[in-house]
Design a protein around this motif. Sequence first.
Motif, short mmCIF file in Angstrom:
data_model
loop_
_atom_site.label_atom_id
_atom_site.label_comp_id
_atom_site.label_asym_id
_atom_site.label_seq_id
_atom_site.Cartn_x
_atom_site.Cartn_y
_atom_site.Cartn_z
N GLU A 1 -12.32 4.88 -39.83
CA GLU A 1 -11.52 5.27 -41.00
C GLU A 1 -11.46 4.19 -42.07
OE1 GLU A 1 -10.80 5.72 -37.85
OE2 GLU A 1 -9.56 7.49 -37.50
N THR B 1 -4.19 13.50 -41.69
CA THR B 1 -4.40 12.47 -42.72
C THR B 1 -3.06 11.88 -43.11
OG1 THR B 1 -6.27 13.75 -43.55
CG2 THR B 1 -5.44 11.98 -44.96
N ARG C 1 -8.00 18.41 -42.13
CA ARG C 1 -6.84 17.99 -41.32
C ARG C 1 -5.82 17.27 -42.20
NH1 ARG C 1 -8.08 17.35 -35.84
NH2 ARG C 1 -5.84 17.05 -35.66
N TYR D 1 -17.68 11.64 -37.18
CA TYR D 1 -16.69 12.18 -36.23
C TYR D 1 -16.21 11.09 -35.29
CZ TYR D 1 -16.71 16.70 -38.20
OH TYR D 1 -16.49 17.72 -39.08
N LYS E 1 -12.19 14.13 -35.06
CA LYS E 1 -11.89 14.42 -36.46
C LYS E 1 -13.02 13.89 -37.35
CE LYS E 1 -7.78 12.29 -36.40
NZ LYS E 1 -7.29 11.97 -35.07
N ARG F 1 -10.10 11.00 -46.29
CA ARG F 1 -9.24 11.92 -45.55
C ARG F 1 -9.97 12.36 -44.30
NH1 ARG F 1 -11.61 17.09 -47.23
NH2 ARG F 1 -13.20 16.46 -48.70
N TYR F 2 -9.22 12.97 -43.37
CA TYR F 2 -9.84 13.69 -42.25
C TYR F 2 -10.19 15.09 -42.76
CZ TYR F 2 -7.90 10.08 -39.14
OH TYR F 2 -7.57 8.90 -38.52
N SER G 1 -1.45 9.59 -40.62
CA SER G 1 -2.11 8.32 -40.32
C SER G 1 -1.76 7.24 -41.35
CB SER G 1 -3.63 8.51 -40.24
OG SER G 1 -4.14 8.85 -41.50
N VAL H 1 -14.26 12.03 -40.42
CA VAL H 1 -13.76 11.01 -41.35
C VAL H 1 -14.63 11.05 -42.62
CG1 VAL H 1 -13.47 8.52 -41.67
CG2 VAL H 1 -12.94 9.57 -39.46
#
Length: 451
Positions: free
Chosen positions: A257, A322, A318, A118, A127, A314-315, A325, A129
């Motif tokens: 990320e 994603t 979310r 997170y 979020k 991805r998140y 970003s 990850v």
Amino acid sequence: MTLLTALDGSFGDQPEAVSIAGVATSWADLRAASGRLASAMVGMPAVAVEAEPTLQTVVAVVAGLLAGVPVVPVPPDAGPLEREHILRDSGALPLPAAAGVERALPTPSPEVPALVMYTSGTTGAPKGVVMSGRAIAAGLDGLADAWQWTADDVLVHGLPLFHVHGLVLGVLGALRTGARLVHTGRPTPAGYAAAGGSLYFGVPTVWGRVCADPAAASALTGARLLVSGSAPLPVPVFDELQRLTGHAPVERYGMTETLITLSTRFDGERRPGWVGVPIAGVDTRLVDDHDTVAPHDGETIGELQVQGATMFDRYLNRPEATADSFAGDWFRTGDAAVIDASGFHRIVGRQSMDIIKSGGFKVGAGEVESCLLGHPSVREVAVVGFPDDDLGQRIVAFVVLDGVVGEEVDAALLIDHVATNLSVHKRPRDIHVVAELPRNAMGKVQKHLLR
Ligand code: MLC
Ligand code: AMP
């Protein structure tokens, strides 16, 4: 098992292969304990691991990796708001009450999510990850290559086990390269000095504190490599560390990320204020405000974008975040950087003021603001990062109170509210009570005026 080579027996064994806060294990015993726990985990959707700096945490994380169950590290001091969010969002279940009988498990595919970590954004809750074993392996191999990190190293650090730095590099990295690991419990100068390692990891706050303790610093003279990351290493700290230890630190840059993407190299130039070149398998570029690729001339500032083998999947839950970003295959880091003609990178700052890095921890201003707004005496709030010699940035909250302006408020109460509901490192260090917040014509708070 492909990710954690040391547990395959590839490097033989030794009694104190992994030592955390004075408790040690061999790789064989770690493998056996993790294998038993893994047998009891098979089929879980995801497992929540209370990431205390202990050997049990390492056993639990390795068990998840062996079982192919995504591991969700939970900061041990996470308060109810942060903890409930992480558990609800990830669907992670607690560790099995008892280990199973070890049985042969199929090696999980490298594409299976290995970790969900997170990370805070500018607004909203952190979020998740989602990271594959493949990305982790690529990231660690790239760093091993850059740092000539091998089974001959003794890795020392005392970083938390719920972020990339302490967990992925600091634990999985040791278990992949076969380096012996000494985790000092907390990253104190005295702990680092006593550990007798060859390779040391720290955030800039840790290196600043080592410099403030010359006796501890001089004990690191015999090391091979001192590595700094997670936040900008101030040039004076770089210089002082070099003066006291004889080692110019290696600085590397990354994100949850993307894992670690840039580093100066063991055999290359170590330039104060610069974070080096892409590791193997990673590409970078700069993009200006119009989404046009900017020149790598050492002067033009652009957003740093990254692509390559170390990228997250991805998140979690979310898809829009994603998609937002990425620009095509390129991940938008949100960091402003320059790249010179030789490919060296300098991080100039964050594009958003709402991301604060304090002691190497990323904290979203919005998350702290929502938490403070949940306190009955707070009507309005703006959270900003102030420069801080020790922490890099310190979290400062400007609050408008409900009730009589100028009424006494116990700042410690508001600080505690954040420390207990979110987590200790997200607490503001200072609270300023103001009559109103500076706003523009649109009503938006003008945070630059607060700074
Ligand atoms: C103080 N304390 C409180 C409190 N005020 N507790 C509860 N409520 C309050 N109001 C207590 C704490 O519990 C703690 O106790 C003690 O005070 C000190 O807290 P602190 O001041 O926050 O800790 P400090 O020693 O200053 O922390 C400095 C630090 C830490 C460097 C050790 O910031 C740290 O570990 N940073 C590492 C962050 C990191 O790993 N980032 C990587 C992100 S990954 P006690 O008893 O515990 O001492 C990433 C990618 C990449 O960024 O590039 O790597
Ligand atoms: P996190 O999300 O906690 O992984 O933090 C990632 C962020 O930390 C990056 O986007 C950068 O802003 C910052 N960061 C990490 N390493 C460095 C570094 N060496 N220099 C400057 N900033 C860094």
